[in-house]
Design a protein around this motif. Sequence first.
Motif, PDB file in Angstrom:
ATOM      1  N   ARG A   1      32.050 -10.825  39.289  1.00  9.15           N
ATOM      2  CA  ARG A   1      31.550  -9.326  39.597  1.00  9.15           C
ATOM      3  C   ARG A   1      30.151  -9.253  39.666  1.00  9.15           C
ATOM      4  O   ARG A   1      29.286 -10.052  39.172  1.00  9.15           O
TER       5      ARG A   1
ATOM      6  N   TRP B   1      36.860  -0.703  38.817  1.00  7.12           N
ATOM      7  CA  TRP B   1      35.980  -1.019  37.859  1.00  7.12           C
ATOM      8  C   TRP B   1      36.486  -1.692  36.404  1.00  7.12           C
ATOM      9  O   TRP B   1      37.751  -1.336  36.322  1.00  7.12           O
TER      10      TRP B   1
ATOM     11  N   GLN C   1      31.932  -4.393  38.159  1.00  6.17           N
ATOM     12  CA  GLN C   1      32.829  -4.390  39.480  1.00  6.17           C
ATOM     13  C   GLN C   1      32.150  -5.538  40.139  1.00  6.17           C
ATOM     14  O   GLN C   1      31.300  -5.883  40.284  1.00  6.17           O
TER      15      GLN C   1
END
Length: 208
Positions: free
Chosen positions: A112, A129, A208
Amino acid sequence: MTSSQTTHFSDNPRHHANTTGAVYVRWGHKECPTSSLLVYSGIAAGAFRGETGNGANQLCLPSDPVYSEPVAGVGASRSFLYAIEYQIDNFPTLSDRLWHDVPCAVCKAPTRFAQLMIPGKNLCPSNEWTLEYRGYLMAERAHSVHQRSMYICVDQEMQTIDRTHGSATGALHALLDLVEGRCVSSGGGLPCGPYVDGYELTCAVCTQ
């Protein structure tokens, strides 16, 4: 630094297996969520509540500092860091953390690339997310002898550093207090309705 010394915090390959990832601090906890890797765990530190100057942000200091040519004694022209204590009043579910020092962990979420702290909500914006942890928004309290600090998201499962309980009265500590929203129906405050005057604000850390 000699050739025999290393700049790594750890030789554990699990800590260095990924070269990319979003990095964040998990305040109030010694470990990272299962979705992340531990970079290092440490001690939450900040400026003494009654001093002007110093820094305004809180830091996650490693538990094994390395010094470079230090000068012994307290310097006359220095900025100072102190351990941070919880100062949680009138909030029954967290009252046993009062006057304990605050741990922290620096975490990396592999694969991420972005991290976001959402104040006032303990959920992520969407399923795109990943929720790393949820908690309460905290900062130094609003008081004439306290100084401004950053707002940080402290894990709702607040851990403490062992054997650190003791009132900060007269002691050199930074403090963390819960943050309340103030709403004013005539304007000038937060909008009443979605926000309730005097309610403690939550938060979430998402990647994310």
